[in-house]
Enzyme design. Structure first.
Site, PDB file in Angstrom:
ATOM      1  N   ARG A  66      -5.746  80.728   8.391  1.00 52.44           N
ATOM      2  CA  ARG A  66      -6.303  79.395   8.674  1.00 52.44           C
ATOM      3  C   ARG A  66      -7.801  79.382   8.357  1.00 52.44           C
ATOM      4  O   ARG A  66      -8.305  78.431   7.756  1.00 52.44           O
ATOM      5  CB  ARG A  66      -6.045  79.051  10.138  1.00 52.44           C
ATOM      6  CG  ARG A  66      -6.581  77.700  10.609  1.00 52.44           C
ATOM      7  CD  ARG A  66      -6.095  77.466  12.035  1.00 52.44           C
ATOM      8  NE  ARG A  66      -6.751  76.354  12.679  1.00 52.44           N
ATOM      9  CZ  ARG A  66      -6.390  75.093  12.583  1.00 52.44           C
ATOM     10  NH1 ARG A  66      -5.358  74.766  11.809  1.00 52.44           N
ATOM     11  NH2 ARG A  66      -7.026  74.122  13.235  1.00 52.44           N
ATOM     12  N   TYR A  73     -17.442  76.937  10.638  1.00 55.72           N
ATOM     13  CA  TYR A  73     -17.068  77.501   9.350  1.00 55.72           C
ATOM     14  C   TYR A  73     -18.206  77.445   8.338  1.00 55.72           C
ATOM     15  O   TYR A  73     -18.160  78.114   7.311  1.00 55.72           O
ATOM     16  CB  TYR A  73     -15.850  76.760   8.787  1.00 55.72           C
ATOM     17  CG  TYR A  73     -14.572  77.061   9.528  1.00 55.72           C
ATOM     18  CD1 TYR A  73     -13.860  78.223   9.288  1.00 55.72           C
ATOM     19  CD2 TYR A  73     -14.083  76.185  10.491  1.00 55.72           C
ATOM     20  CE1 TYR A  73     -12.695  78.507   9.983  1.00 55.72           C
ATOM     21  CE2 TYR A  73     -12.927  76.455  11.196  1.00 55.72           C
ATOM     22  CZ  TYR A  73     -12.235  77.619  10.935  1.00 55.72           C
ATOM     23  OH  TYR A  73     -11.086  77.898  11.627  1.00 55.72           O
ATOM     24  N   HIS A 125      -4.667  84.344  12.406  1.00 55.56           N
ATOM     25  CA  HIS A 125      -5.604  83.225  12.277  1.00 55.56           C
ATOM     26  C   HIS A 125      -6.496  83.362  11.049  1.00 55.56           C
ATOM     27  O   HIS A 125      -7.130  82.379  10.624  1.00 55.56           O
ATOM     28  CB  HIS A 125      -6.467  83.138  13.539  1.00 55.56           C
ATOM     29  CG  HIS A 125      -7.211  81.835  13.661  1.00 55.56           C
ATOM     30  ND1 HIS A 125      -6.580  80.660  13.987  1.00 55.56           N
ATOM     31  CD2 HIS A 125      -8.525  81.529  13.482  1.00 55.56           C
ATOM     32  CE1 HIS A 125      -7.475  79.683  14.023  1.00 55.56           C
ATOM     33  NE2 HIS A 125      -8.651  80.176  13.720  1.00 55.56           N
ATOM     34  N   LYS A 180      -1.645  71.132  19.403  1.00 55.98           N
ATOM     35  CA  LYS A 180      -2.595  71.021  20.508  1.00 55.98           C
ATOM     36  C   LYS A 180      -2.822  69.587  20.971  1.00 55.98           C
ATOM     37  O   LYS A 180      -3.188  69.356  22.118  1.00 55.98           O
ATOM     38  CB  LYS A 180      -3.944  71.648  20.114  1.00 55.98           C
ATOM     39  CG  LYS A 180      -3.910  73.171  20.045  1.00 55.98           C
ATOM     40  CD  LYS A 180      -5.303  73.733  19.971  1.00 55.98           C
ATOM     41  CE  LYS A 180      -5.288  75.250  20.079  1.00 55.98           C
ATOM     42  NZ  LYS A 180      -6.647  75.826  20.065  1.00 55.98           N
ATOM     43  N   HIS A 193      -8.899  69.242  13.896  1.00 54.58           N
ATOM     44  CA  HIS A 193      -9.914  69.373  14.939  1.00 54.58           C
ATOM     45  C   HIS A 193     -10.323  67.994  15.441  1.00 54.58           C
ATOM     46  O   HIS A 193     -10.675  67.125  14.650  1.00 54.58           O
ATOM     47  CB  HIS A 193     -11.150  70.097  14.409  1.00 54.58           C
ATOM     48  CG  HIS A 193     -10.917  71.543  14.138  1.00 54.58           C
ATOM     49  ND1 HIS A 193     -11.715  72.288  13.284  1.00 54.58           N
ATOM     50  CD2 HIS A 193      -9.970  72.403  14.596  1.00 54.58           C
ATOM     51  CE1 HIS A 193     -11.278  73.537  13.237  1.00 54.58           C
ATOM     52  NE2 HIS A 193     -10.227  73.628  14.015  1.00 54.58           N
ATOM     53  N   ARG A 210      -1.204  75.983  12.237  1.00 57.42           N
ATOM     54  CA  ARG A 210      -1.005  77.016  13.248  1.00 57.42           C
ATOM     55  C   ARG A 210       0.447  77.498  13.231  1.00 57.42           C
ATOM     56  O   ARG A 210       1.340  76.838  12.691  1.00 57.42           O
ATOM     57  CB  ARG A 210      -1.366  76.473  14.635  1.00 57.42           C
ATOM     58  CG  ARG A 210      -2.801  75.948  14.730  1.00 57.42           C
ATOM     59  CD  ARG A 210      -3.066  75.367  16.109  1.00 57.42           C
ATOM     60  NE  ARG A 210      -4.442  74.877  16.244  1.00 57.42           N
ATOM     61  CZ  ARG A 210      -4.835  73.641  15.980  1.00 57.42           C
ATOM     62  NH1 ARG A 210      -3.942  72.755  15.548  1.00 57.42           N
ATOM     63  NH2 ARG A 210      -6.094  73.286  16.135  1.00 57.42           N
TER      64      ARG A 210
END
Length: 415
Positions: free
Chosen positions: A362, A394, A359, A288, A385, A263
């Protein structure tokens, strides 16, 4: 000190009513952050212009507000009849006054009186940052949702925060669902539930563990951002001019996003110490979750980083990997700078605004891993994640794999 950047006696006279100590603080900040002398001269000129405008209203520039800045830039400058020596550029004045308000005015401001709700939300924000480890953007959303919940409670005279039950929470989320989209309703429920857990854990109230806001079930949706083809990615990277120092930095930044799938905040926080040059790995501080993991560095990224560090990075004491090349020169960049770098590259490569989401890089990295038969768990680990359900989205883009499991439509079948 002002005389070093202001040679005009007219301007010095106009600045006579500005407190010397305030101007010293302002100029020292610009000097310490590497602003060129020409820029410092222009910015001080803009402050003098602003102070003159306020002085004519019998006001002091050290007591200015953000609204004063907006009025000066948007209303006064377009019809300005002040002496021609004063700066009139709206962009320059806005930038100069942003620093002035932050450095001179705000430190002297009287802190506002906080309500009980404000104190609870501030304590909740501290908990989210220091205990839950949430990023600033996520905490902002949580605070906004909780403020909305508390405002709803204040308008409902029949109950208080300490006496709420499932009926009250259900009524709140039903009202919220009638105002916003389903995904926003689910997010609000998550925020308020976290707030209720915080209040119980910190001893503010003794809520029952079963007290929760009903959360609507969301179905997985297709990702909005389409991944980039190899040709599109090559066009994007080729649009960055690596013949200059800034271009070497921008290329390395874009390579971090496309080759590692990290990110923008994680790129901005990279340090030289995060890189293991011998083993070709890099440690990522996940924005995050406040966790760390190591990723292999592809050769393309390794070459870009070496070129930037040897031939492009300014001399600086900071350990941050990517720094500003203009004032404040040598200081660590911010996530907004990373986004700006990529958006300029998209623009230079001829992509439309709808195709220029940062994004996408990514998403592209994850899609390329999936196309190379990388296990979904490995992709989830690389993307950072915590829930594999996030990564499963995805798999929708793997058209070849989907075609292999598709069954023929029964002959003669009717819908």
């Amino acid at each position: 000190m002002l005389q070093a950047y202001c040679k005009s006696t007219t301007l010095l006279s106009a600045a006579a009513h500005i407190p010397v100590s305030s101007m010293h603080v302002y100029i020292h900040y610009l000097e310490d952050n590497g602003y060129p002398a020409r820029t410092i001269q222009t910015y001080t000129n803009a402050v003098i212009h602003f102070s003159q405008w306020l002085y004519k209203q019998s006001r002091c520039c050290t007591k200015a507000t953000i609204d004063d800045k907006a009025s000066f830039v948007d209303t006064h400058l377009p019809d300005c009849y002040c002496p021609s020596l004063l700066v009139r550029s709206k962009k320059t004045c806005a930038a100069a006054l942003t620093h002035w308000l932050r450095l001179v005015v705000q430190p002297n401001a009287v802190p506002p009186t906080l309500s009980k709700n404000d104190e609870l939300v501030m304590a909740f924000d501290t908990y989210l940052k220091e205990v839950a480890g949430l990023a600033s953007a996520t905490r902002l959303i949580r605070r906004s949702d909780v403020y909305g919940f508390l405002a709803w409670l204040d308008n409902d005279q029949s109950t208080t925060l300490g006496s709420i039950n499932v009926t009250h929470l259900t009524a709140f989320i039903c009202v919220r669902a009638s105002q916003v989209a389903l995904v926003t309703t689910a997010r609000t429920a998550c925020s308020v539930n976290a707030f209720l857990r915080f209040l119980t854990a910190q001893g503010y109230y003794n809520f029952n563990a079963a007290l929760r806001v009903p959360r609507p079930k969301l179905l997985h949706t297709l990702l909005d951002n389409k991944s980039m083809s190899n040709d599109e990615l090559h066009r994007l990277l080729s649009s960055i001019d690596r013949s200059n120092l800034g271009g070497k930095r921008d290329y390395a930044i874009t390579r971090c996003l496309s080759d590692l799938g990290i990110r923008t905040g994680e790129v901005a926080s990279l340090t030289i110490d995060n890189i293991d040059w011998r083993n070709k790995t890099i440690e990522i501080n996940l924005a995050k979750t406040r966790r760390h993991h190591k990723l292999p560095i592809p050769d393309t990224l390794m070459e870009a980083l070496i070129d930037y560090l040897i031939n492009g990075r300014p001399d600086t004491d900071t350990r941050q990997l990517f720094v500003y090349h203009r004032a404040p020169s040598g200081k660590p960049i911010k996530p907004s700078t990373v986004r700006g770098v990529v958006r300029r590259a998209f623009l230079s490569a001829g992509f439309s605004s709808a195709q220029s989401q940062v994004h996408r890089l990514r998403h592209t990295m994850a899609t390329r891993l999936l196309a190379n038969n990388t296990p979904i768990k490995t992709i989830a680990d690389m993307l950072g994640h915590q829930s594999i359900n996030t990564t499963i989205r995805y798999t929708y883009v793997d058209q070849v794999a989907l075609a292999l499991v598709a069954m023929p439509w029964p002959q003669g079948g009717q819908i």
